[in-house]
Structures are given as structure tokens and as C-alpha cells.
Design a protein around this motif. Structure first.
Motif, PDB file in Angstrom:
ATOM      1  N   HIS A 202      23.744 -85.112  -6.223  1.00  0.00           N
ATOM      2  CA  HIS A 202      23.715 -86.276  -7.076  1.00  0.00           C
ATOM      3  C   HIS A 202      22.112 -86.244  -7.532  1.00  0.00           C
ATOM      4  CE1 HIS A 202      23.443 -90.526  -8.320  1.00  0.00           C
ATOM      5  NE2 HIS A 202      22.466 -90.600  -7.780  1.00  0.00           N
TER       6      HIS A 202
ATOM      7  N   ALA B 218      32.358 -82.297  -9.947  1.00  0.00           N
ATOM      8  CA  ALA B 218      32.775 -83.665 -10.550  1.00  0.00           C
ATOM      9  C   ALA B 218      31.489 -84.442 -11.191  1.00  0.00           C
ATOM     10  CB  ALA B 218      33.668 -84.583  -9.554  1.00  0.00           C
ATOM     11  N   VAL B 219      30.306 -84.208 -10.393  1.00  0.00           N
ATOM     12  CA  VAL B 219      29.031 -84.889 -10.852  1.00  0.00           C
ATOM     13  C   VAL B 219      28.830 -84.201 -12.042  1.00  0.00           C
ATOM     14  CG1 VAL B 219      26.928 -85.387 -10.318  1.00  0.00           C
ATOM     15  CG2 VAL B 219      28.708 -85.925  -8.636  1.00  0.00           C
TER      16      VAL B 219
ATOM     17  N   ARG C  83      30.493 -82.454 -14.348  1.00  0.00           N
ATOM     18  CA  ARG C  83      31.421 -82.983 -15.494  1.00  0.00           C
ATOM     19  C   ARG C  83      31.055 -84.446 -16.042  1.00  0.00           C
ATOM     20  NH1 ARG C  83      35.793 -80.652 -18.516  1.00  0.00           N
ATOM     21  NH2 ARG C  83      34.849 -81.657 -20.220  1.00  0.00           N
ATOM     22  N   LEU C  84      30.744 -85.150 -14.893  1.00  0.00           N
ATOM     23  CA  LEU C  84      30.157 -86.385 -15.327  1.00  0.00           C
ATOM     24  C   LEU C  84      28.813 -86.604 -16.231  1.00  0.00           C
ATOM     25  CD1 LEU C  84      30.021 -89.551 -15.083  1.00  0.00           C
ATOM     26  CD2 LEU C  84      28.878 -89.378 -12.992  1.00  0.00           C
ATOM     27  N   TYR C  85      27.945 -85.634 -15.796  1.00  0.00           N
ATOM     28  CA  TYR C  85      26.827 -85.404 -16.462  1.00  0.00           C
ATOM     29  C   TYR C  85      26.651 -84.915 -17.776  1.00  0.00           C
ATOM     30  CZ  TYR C  85      23.789 -88.234 -13.152  1.00  0.00           C
ATOM     31  OH  TYR C  85      23.187 -89.009 -12.386  1.00  0.00           O
TER      32      TYR C  85
ATOM     33  N   TYR D  62      30.827 -77.833 -20.382  1.00  0.00           N
ATOM     34  CA  TYR D  62      31.196 -77.900 -19.205  1.00  0.00           C
ATOM     35  C   TYR D  62      31.994 -76.764 -18.947  1.00  0.00           C
ATOM     36  CZ  TYR D  62      32.655 -79.099 -14.534  1.00  0.00           C
ATOM     37  OH  TYR D  62      33.113 -79.345 -13.068  1.00  0.00           O
TER      38      TYR D  62
ATOM     39  N   ASP E 154      29.516 -84.870 -19.761  1.00  0.00           N
ATOM     40  CA  ASP E 154      30.316 -85.706 -20.681  1.00  0.00           C
ATOM     41  C   ASP E 154      29.579 -86.922 -21.140  1.00  0.00           C
ATOM     42  OD1 ASP E 154      32.816 -84.318 -20.670  1.00  0.00           O
ATOM     43  OD2 ASP E 154      33.799 -85.457 -19.011  1.00  0.00           O
ATOM     44  N   LYS E 155      28.804 -87.467 -20.115  1.00  0.00           N
ATOM     45  CA  LYS E 155      28.247 -88.642 -20.404  1.00  0.00           C
ATOM     46  C   LYS E 155      26.829 -88.627 -21.083  1.00  0.00           C
ATOM     47  CE  LYS E 155      29.193 -92.622 -18.171  1.00  0.00           C
ATOM     48  NZ  LYS E 155      29.176 -93.754 -17.206  1.00  0.00           N
TER      49      LYS E 155
END
Ligand code: 15L
Length: 269
Positions: free
Chosen positions: A95, A148-149, A151-153, A203, A155-156
């Protein structure tokens, strides 16, 4: 395939096995910053910067990210452990690496995930990165979390993220499972430099192995990366032994994750 070469590349866990292999193969290609918890003699790594930092410390991690173009995040506890240790060494640190990368404006993160994200699949199956996760340990689950983290970074925040589900990184295969899972040092160097240089990735999740005849994982994602492995574990088929500690007919022998599937951190003897 178009490529862009990052200049300064931070390698977390830079003094571990894969980090040292990257140093040997890639020090002439990038300005490497090898980050580790342990002190190292800078003199042992000519041409690279060596830094000591604690990846559970966000401020310290932000400092070392300054001026970095891409990160290869290898640092982790590499096998099963207590949930608390996995949370600190794998989940929290990952993270922090992504968050520090965002704050520093780093464009790309290559995350060392693991085949243990899908370790409960049977050996008779061939799966790709789109198969639902079936982690075999808290360790494997922590790598699922890291993906998953990522993917978050991606996408966002628009960071390019490649998650490498690494098989068995070894100089050469030593047991029968490795005939399916091996990633050779030279293929590892090639794979990671492809991850650093391929354009427009967004990604991506890929399995990281050599071109093993017996591999259980598809090569989906290798093409956009431009990854063409050279080694095949089959070359060593007559030399490998049985898997240590794995009984014939056991769950461990039937599942891709091998002995990891039978590890139970609550019932250690
Ligand atoms: C991993 O993810 C581990 O870090 C490494 O120690 C090996 O066990 C490897 O997978 C493997 O599956 O052989």
C-alpha cells in the motif's frame, strides 16, 4: 511494439535474490536504486545507488521515490507466515509503495505478485490471468490484495501497473514442480525490462515463467509486453528430483501451489 525506457528505476527488496539478478542484468540499462531494509556496501553494487529504508514508513518511502521514473516492487515476506507478519511486510508495505509512487508522480509500478494467488488450481488445469483467484496461503492472499491495489492506482491515478505472478525463480529447476513453474534468471531480467519499457500498458497481470513445455499458465499478456522467454525447464527434466516434503497422492502434489496449500499458520508444530 513501441518502447520507452525509464531512466531511474527503484527496486524494492533490491538486495534479495531477484533484486541481485536484476542488478547484474540491468545495471547498464537503467540508473538503478536498490532499496532494502538491510545495510549493504555500496561498493558491492557499482553503478547503482543503494538505500536503506523501511517500507512501513510512508514519509521515508516518499523520499526515496523522488526523481524515480518506475518502481519494481519486490520487497515482501516470500512465504507463508502469521497473518500479522503478512499484514505488515506485504499488505502495508505494498500500500505504501503505491501511495508513495502516486505522490512522487512515478509513472509505472511493476509489482512482484506470485503464482500462489492461484495455488489451489489443480495441476491438470491450464489457467490464465483472468481465472478467479484461489490463493493457497495468507501470503498468496496478500499478493491478491497487492494486485487489487495496483488496479486501483491504475484506474484512479493513471499509473501503469504490471503484476507479475512469478513462478519459481531459480538458477535451475531442482524438483518436478519446477518443470512447470521455473523462471530463469535471464528470462526474469528480460521480463522485467519488458515490463519497464512496453508502452501504454494501463493495467496488466501476467504469469512470470520461462517457456516451460509443462507450464500450467497461459502466456496471455506476454505479447503486449514483447516478452519472449528463451529457457525451458524441460532441459533439466532428467536431473530434477521429487518435491521435498510432498507426499505422493497428497493435496500438495495435486495442486499448483505445491506444499504451500498444506501450510497452516494456525497449527504450527
Ligand atoms: C513464491 O511466491 C515464493 O516467494 C517462492 O519462495 C517460491 O515458493 C515460489 O513462489 C514457488 O512457487 O516456487
Amino acid at each position: 511494439m513501441t518502447h520507452q525506457r525509464p531512466q531511474r528505476v527503484l527496486v524494492t527488496g533490491g538486495l534479495g535474490q531477484i533484486g541481485r539478478c536484476l542488478y547484474q542484468g540491468l545495471v547498464d540499462r537503467y540508473r538503478l536504486v536498490l532499496l532494502d531494509r538491510q545495510d549493504a556496501q555500496v561498493a558491492d553494487f557499482p553503478g547503482a545507488d543503494v538505500v536503506t529504508a523501511d517500507l512501513t514508513d510512508l514519509d521515508a518511502t516518499c523520499q526515496v521515490m523522488s526523481g524515480v521514473d518506475a518502481v519494481v516492487h519486490l520487497a515482501a515476506h516470500p512465504v507463508e507466515a502469521s497473518f500479522e507478519k503478512i499484514v505488515t511486510d506485504n499488505i502495508l508495505t505494498t500500500h505504501i509503495v503505491f501511495e508513495a509512487a502516486r505522490r512522487a508522480g512515478v509513472g509505472r509500478v511493476v509489482f512482484a505478485s506470485s503464482n500462489h494467488v492461484t495455488g489451489f488450481y489443480g495441476r491438470e488445469e491450464t489457467i490464465g490471468p483472468d481465472a478467479p483467484v484461489r490463493p493457497d496461503t495468507f501470503y498468496g492472499a496478500s499478493k491478491t490484495h497487492g494486485e487489487a491495489v495496483g488496479r486501483l492506482y491504475a484506474d484512479k491515478y493513471g499509473i501503469d501497473v504490471v503484476c507479475l505472478r512469478i513462478g519459481s525463480f531459480l538458477d535451475q529447476p531442482t524438483d518436478i514442480r519446477h518443470l512447470s513453474t521455473w523462471l530463469s534468471p535471464r528470462d526474469c531480467q528480460e521480463l522485467i525490462s519488458c515490463c519497464l519499457e512496453a508502452r501504454g500498458l494501463g493495467y496488466l497481470v501476467v504469469y512470470g515463467t520461462s517457456r516451460n513445455t509443462r507450464r500450467w499458465w497461459s502466456n496471455a499478456g506476454w505479447e503486449p509486453l514483447g516478452y519472449r522467454p528463451q529457457d525451458d525447464a524441460e532441459t533439466f527434466a532428467s536431473e530434477v528430483g521429487p518435491e521435498p516434503g510432498v507426499a505422493p497422492g497428497s493435496e500438495a502434489a495435486a495442486r499448483q501451489g505445491g506444499w504451500f496449500v498444506e501450510l497452516d499458520p494456525f497449527h504450527r508444530t
